[in-house]
Design a protein around this motif. Structure first.
Motif, short mmCIF file in Angstrom:
data_model
loop_
_atom_site.label_atom_id
_atom_site.label_comp_id
_atom_site.label_asym_id
_atom_site.label_seq_id
_atom_site.Cartn_x
_atom_site.Cartn_y
_atom_site.Cartn_z
N CYS A 14 0.83 -1.21 0.00
CA CYS A 14 0.00 0.00 0.00
C CYS A 14 0.86 1.25 0.00
O CYS A 14 0.54 2.25 -0.67
N LEU B 137 2.66 1.60 -3.45
CA LEU B 137 1.72 1.94 -4.51
C LEU B 137 1.04 3.28 -4.28
O LEU B 137 0.24 3.72 -5.11
N LEU C 4 -1.32 4.17 -2.20
CA LEU C 4 -2.77 4.07 -2.11
C LEU C 4 -3.29 5.12 -1.14
O LEU C 4 -2.52 5.74 -0.39
N VAL D 119 -6.42 3.60 3.45
CA VAL D 119 -6.08 2.21 3.15
C VAL D 119 -4.72 1.86 3.76
O VAL D 119 -4.56 0.81 4.39
N SER D 120 -3.75 2.75 3.58
CA SER D 120 -2.42 2.51 4.13
C SER D 120 -2.45 2.44 5.65
O SER D 120 -1.83 1.57 6.27
#
Length: 369
Positions: free
Chosen positions: A39, A42, A44, A48-49
């Motif tokens: 995460c 990328l 994100l 989310v992370s």
């Protein structure tokens, strides 16, 4: 995570056995360790992370609890106390270190306040409700609880002095914060000497650790290796949490104070909450209260002094202990309530619900500040 006076506790989660390997359901959250890294790489969304790193932290902290428990059973009380002081609130400490380096001093101080408030109000309240659903009334050692509540009052006095100095005199309180930190550290060492040397006979029975069968059958060396690896993984996940917390604050529209006092405090104390509720269901409220009070005291008497003394190295300036008026009021109320609940040695589910209500009121107030 661990007991203030040097004894560790385990949580006895639902377990699954795959051949000769025993797994707890919470161990599957370890999958979030590589997922959290993915995460982050990328890039994100922050929520989310943060969520993936938080799930990984819960699993890692559980492993640290079990490993510390096994090690503590096989070493002396003094070594056990040292291990617990080092690893007992390791994740809170690591998050605070990374947050200080990121310039989030307000959040760090709020997380300290939040951990104290959460362990005394939410954790103990949850334990009383959990135990009260099974037993009409529960008894606990009021002498042990009284000692902890007195120590909590000393902590509140210590944390209030720099704030009052800054408000009344209008000058920075870094030097006073250092002095207060040294005094709190000394009283921490004296309390360990009291419980482990001069008056250890008063604490043998009620601080007896769970039998070794409560833990997974790890050899001593394996437990040491797991503890060290978990500590390294905890540092990695702590850095990811701090990296994602600033954009998360902006996304959710909350303040650093609320993030530290509620989000970080809740996240880093999940193992204690589960453990305390479990002991309450086993009709051992003495241990449930001790877990909450001991964790709060260790944060204030060990983590805070170390953070203050290290802060100048990390950031170039000393972190002061100047708290906001709302934080001070919350700490004072928490100390008063802790002193009250330790007076009679008896509790029930409604008393626990009242503690939860006070915590909810405090959290709500900080949400709107």
């Amino acid at each position: 995570m661990n007991n203030f006076f040097g004894v560790s506790f385990t949580h006895n989660f639902m377990s699954i056995r795959l051949g000769r390997i025993q797994l707890h359901r919470i161990d599957f959250l370890l999958l979030f360790v590589p997922l959290s890294l993915a995460c982050y790489l990328l890039k994100l969304p922050a929520i989310v992370s943060f969520t993936s790193a938080a799930a990984a932290v819960v699993a890692i902290s559980h492993l640290m609890v079990e490993a510390t428990g096994i090690i503590s059973q096989r070493v002396s009380s003094t070594i056990s106390a040292l291990i617990n002081a080092t690893f007992g609130n390791a994740i809170e400490f690591m998050i605070a270190i990374f947050a200080l380096r990121a310039g989030l001093e307000t959040m760090v101080k709020a997380s300290i306040t939040g951990s104290i408030i959460l362990n005394v109000l939410f954790l103990i309240g949850l334990s009383m409700v959990a135990g009260g659903m099974k037993y009409k009334e529960q008894r606990f050692n009021k002498d042990s609880a009284g000692l902890s509540s007195t120590m909590l009052i000393i902590i509140v006095v210590g944390l209030a002095m720099p704030s009052m100095y800054s408000i009344l005199v209008g000058k920075p309180a870094q030097d006073m914060s250092i002095a207060v930190s040294v005094i709190l550290g000394v009283i921490y060492l004296l309390s360990l000497f009291y419980t482990l040397v001069t008056h250890k006979h008063l604490f043998i029975v009620k601080r007896e650790a769970p039998p070794s069968g409560s833990y997974r059958p790890w050899p001593f060396r394996v437990a040491v290796a797991i503890l060290l690896i978990s500590a390294i993984a905890a540092g990695f996940e702590s850095s990811l949490i701090v990296d994602s917390i600033t954009p998360l604050i902006d996304t959710l529209g909350i303040t650093q104070t609320f993030a530290g006092l509620v989000l970080i405090a809740l996240l880093t104390n999940i193992p204690e909450q589960i453990s305390a509720a479990r002991f309450a269901r086993l009709n051992n409220m003495t241990l449930s209260l001790e877990i909450g009070m001991s964790s709060a005291l260790q944060i204030a008497l060990f983590v805070v002094p170390v953070l203050v003394l290290l802060s100048s190295t990390l950031t170039g300036s000393t972190m002061d202990l100047v708290l906001s008026p709302f934080e001070l009021i919350s700490l004072v109320m928490t100390a008063m309530i802790a002193n009250y609940i330790s007076a009679d040695g008896i509790c029930h589910w409604l008393e626990g619900a009242q503690l939860l209500a006070v915590y909810a009121l405090i959290a709500t107030a900080f949400f709107f500040i």
